[in-house]
Design an enzyme around this catalytic site. Structure first.
Site, PDB file in Angstrom:
ATOM      1  N   SER A  10      -9.099   1.268   2.541  1.00  0.00           N
ATOM      2  CA  SER A  10     -10.245   2.158   2.372  1.00  0.00           C
ATOM      3  C   SER A  10     -10.775   2.567   3.749  1.00  0.00           C
ATOM      4  CB  SER A  10     -11.320   1.445   1.538  1.00  0.00           C
ATOM      5  OG  SER A  10     -12.264   2.356   1.077  1.00  0.00           O
ATOM      6  N   ASP A  33      -5.762   4.976  -8.066  1.00  0.00           N
ATOM      7  CA  ASP A  33      -6.858   5.170  -7.102  1.00  0.00           C
ATOM      8  C   ASP A  33      -7.232   6.650  -7.081  1.00  0.00           C
ATOM      9  OD1 ASP A  33      -8.572   5.344  -4.938  1.00  0.00           O
ATOM     10  OD2 ASP A  33      -7.269   4.249  -3.563  1.00  0.00           O
ATOM     11  N   HIS A  71      -9.119   1.978  -6.967  1.00  0.00           N
ATOM     12  CA  HIS A  71      -9.195   1.837  -5.507  1.00  0.00           C
ATOM     13  C   HIS A  71      -9.264   0.366  -5.088  1.00  0.00           C
ATOM     14  CE1 HIS A  71     -10.106   2.911  -1.425  1.00  0.00           C
ATOM     15  NE2 HIS A  71     -11.281   2.331  -1.459  1.00  0.00           N
TER      16      HIS A  71
END
Lengths: 212, 400
Positions: B167, B333, B366
């Site tokens: 991320s 995601d 995610h």
């Protein structure tokens, strides 16, 4: 350049992928290689272990890619038909397409791209001019199924099959320089000192070394 | 489940202690060694808090730098000093784990702008002697990376074996590889992108507006007032948390199940389990995170666009790179979809960089990069092992 390469566990006599060892012989040690359609990474491993090659791979199946990367090979998921355009000119010493060209949608375009990004290009493919193939169609009246072409007509990924002569014609047509042609019989033996027509009849698969 | 928001819970006191006296290593750079920021200001003095795991080898060649995500911190593989929960990447980092601390020296700094000991908006402003609040300068991911480079200088590490993160951590990895090419032998950006998308900026703006709409935010100077915008920050976290999961994951976990009741109450209590879960996520988050840090770090992510920093062409950022890359994305995601990673791969191909790319089939959204994903572990272990061999690290302990 023609030093024999033997990979433990990959003996020519009992594998249908002898073309990989032949390809490995054609690649100069320490060179930079892109293997398109690298599968589970067998060729990349041979090249890296035996020839000290800086190898990269492209593979269509995500499962194949993940297996390769987990073994430490540099591989991305991609499609020979669409993803070669991202590479710069002459980015690699060798661009290798082993037994994949017959499964691409546009083989001529793929070959153009290979000749652009590789200083040299190695292509291997199953020879559709092999006598077994001819016999099955002529006498049996059916689409051929052989060791190198095991799938039935309705589920084969091989949509652009060709013979050794056909491929030579394409190379001439594109102005590619054919440095070497090696045909291999069903036992993985190189058919040397044989006229082209005979190679096209007895070669089960062929390996071409090309340059621009 | 309805925890009453308070401004001085015990957990929050523990958290505030981390700002000045973190439960980790910390290096203080004096005012004379300030950090120049992309926005033009100079952060001086500044501190970087960090944790390490494993042993640094003699030639300092076995460093794996871990970059944490938006609400992460340096507590990768030890119990969190505020919450007591396990480190956020204990599945990945530790003895015998994919990032094997028997072999590698793992280093994770808290980002500047954070609230766990690196200088951020809750740190004291030397000009006023009070917390910066919104007087803290706006920072970028490149500023964060620059601060980390200063930490490496301090530790005498020229080049890291690998820099890895998911991320926002992955975005820092991409920034590292673009800004400090020679210092990054290999890079593993996970579940990220080379720029923050419009949709992601939009979600961040919702979160920031929730914080700023809380009267306890006090124009950003809530610490001076002895307050904290807990409700606003909790709402921001609730909205963000949805984006970390997937429709499938939420459905599998909660469906339409009711929370401790047989039927709906025809009211606005948390009837559904998913509501109760989100409220809990929101409330537990505010115990360990500073609201202004949330504003500053989300802003830094919004400004992130590597291509824009290199003439609009992403490939330019990596021209001539020798770094070995391994990008990883997850099928479900939707915050950082695979397509974003693929764009980075294409840019790296355009400069003939050494790149691997793995998309992992997962329904966890995610957050998959933080969870039990065997294919993720195999990929990181395999790639890192190959990088170590290339780097010439002792290969004796290749037991997978």
């Amino acid at each position: 350049m023609d030093a024999p390469v033997d990979a433990p566990g990959v003996r020519p006599a009992d594998t249908s992928r002898v073309d990989l060892l032949l390809i490995a012989e054609m690649v100069s040690p320490g060179s930079r290689v892109l293997d398109i359609g690298c599968g589970d990474g067998t060729l990349l491993r041979i090249l890296s272990d035996k020839r000290g090659v800086d190898g990269r791979g492209i593979e269509l199946s995500q499962a194949g890619v993940n297996r390769c990367v987990a073994q430490g090979l540099s591989v991305i998921q991609g499609d020979a038909d669409t993803d070669l355009s991202h590479y710069p000119n002459a980015a690699f010493d060798y661009a290798i397409l082993s037994r994949t060209i017959q499964a691409t949608r546009n083989p001529r375009h793929v070959l153009e791209q290979l000749l652009r990004i590789g200083k040299r290009v190695v292509v291997s493919f199953p020879n559709f001019g092999h006598w077994r193939v001819r016999m099955q169609l002529m006498l049996g009246g059916r689409m051929p199924q052989t060791d190198t072409l095991p799938e039935a007509w309705y589920n084969t990924p091989n949509i652009h099959l060709c013979t050794i002569k056909d491929f030579l014609t394409l190379c001439e047509d594109m102005g590619a320089n054919v440095e070497r042609v090696v045909a291999l019989n069903a036992y993985g033996t190189k058919l040397v000192s044989m006229p082209l027509s005979a190679q096209n009849l007895f070669g089960e698969q062929a390996v071409f070394l090309l340059s621009r | 489940m309805n925890e009453t928001p308070g401004t001085d819970s015990f957990a929050e006191l523990k958290r505030r202690q981390q700002v000045t006296d973190p439960f980790s290593e910390v290096v203080h750079f004096p005012a004379s060694q300030g950090l120049p920021l992309d926005g033009g200001a100079v952060l001086a003095p500044f501190s970087v808090a960090y944790n390490t795991y494993g042993t640094l080898n003699a030639d300092k060649s076995n460093v794996v730098l871990v970059c944490h995500a938006l609400t992460g911190d340096q507590h990768v593989a030890n119990p969190h000093p505020v919450t007591g929960k396990p480190g956020w990447w204990e599945t990945m980092v530790g003895p015998g784990k994919p990032i094997d601390t028997n072999r590698y020296f793992v280093l994770c700094p808290n980002v500047i702008g954070g609230c766990m000991g690196s200088t951020g908006p809750s740190s004291l402003n030397p000009a006023t002697g009070r917390p910066y609040g919104t007087d803290f300068p706006v920072i970028t991911l490149r500023d964060m990376v620059r601060a980390q480079a200063r930490l490496l200088d301090h530790l005498g590490v020229d080049q890291v074996l690998s820099v890895i993160g998911g991320s926002m951590g992955g975005m820092q990895v991409l920034e590292w590889a673009a800004t400090y090419k020679e210092r990054v032998f290999s890079a593993i950006p996970i579940a990220c992108a080379a720029r923050h998308s419009s949709q992601n900026i939009a979600f961040h703006e919702v979160g920031r507006q929730a914080v700023m709409a809380d009267p306890d935010w006090h124009g950003g100077h809530y610490l001076d007032e002895g307050k904290s915008p807990r409700k606003g920050l909790a709402v921001a976290r609730m909205a963000a948390h949805i984006t970390y999961l997937s429709d499938r994951a939420l459905h599998t976990k909660f469906g339409r199940n009711l929370q401790d009741r047989e039927e709906v109450t025809f009211g606005f209590d948390a009837d559904f389990q998913v509501e109760s879960y989100l409220r809990h996520q929101g409330m537990s988050f505010v115990d360990r995170f500073d609201a202004n840090s949330y504003l500053y770090i989300t802003r830094a992510m919004d400004y992130f666009d590597i291509a824009a920093d290199h003439g609009g062409v992403l490939a330019n950022a990596y021209a001539g790179t020798k770094t070995r890359f391994c990008l990883i994305s997850f099928t479900s995601d939707w915050l950082f979809p695979t397509e974003e990673s693929r764009e980075v791969v294409h840019a790296l191909n355009a400069v003939a960089a050494n790149v691997s790319f793995v998309e992992i089939d997962s329904n966890k959204g995610h957050d998959a990069f933080l969870l039990h994903e065997p294919e993720l572990f195999d990929t990181v272990r395999g790639f890192l092992g190959a990088a170590a061999r290339q780097r010439g690290l002792d290969d004796a302990d290749q037991g997978a």
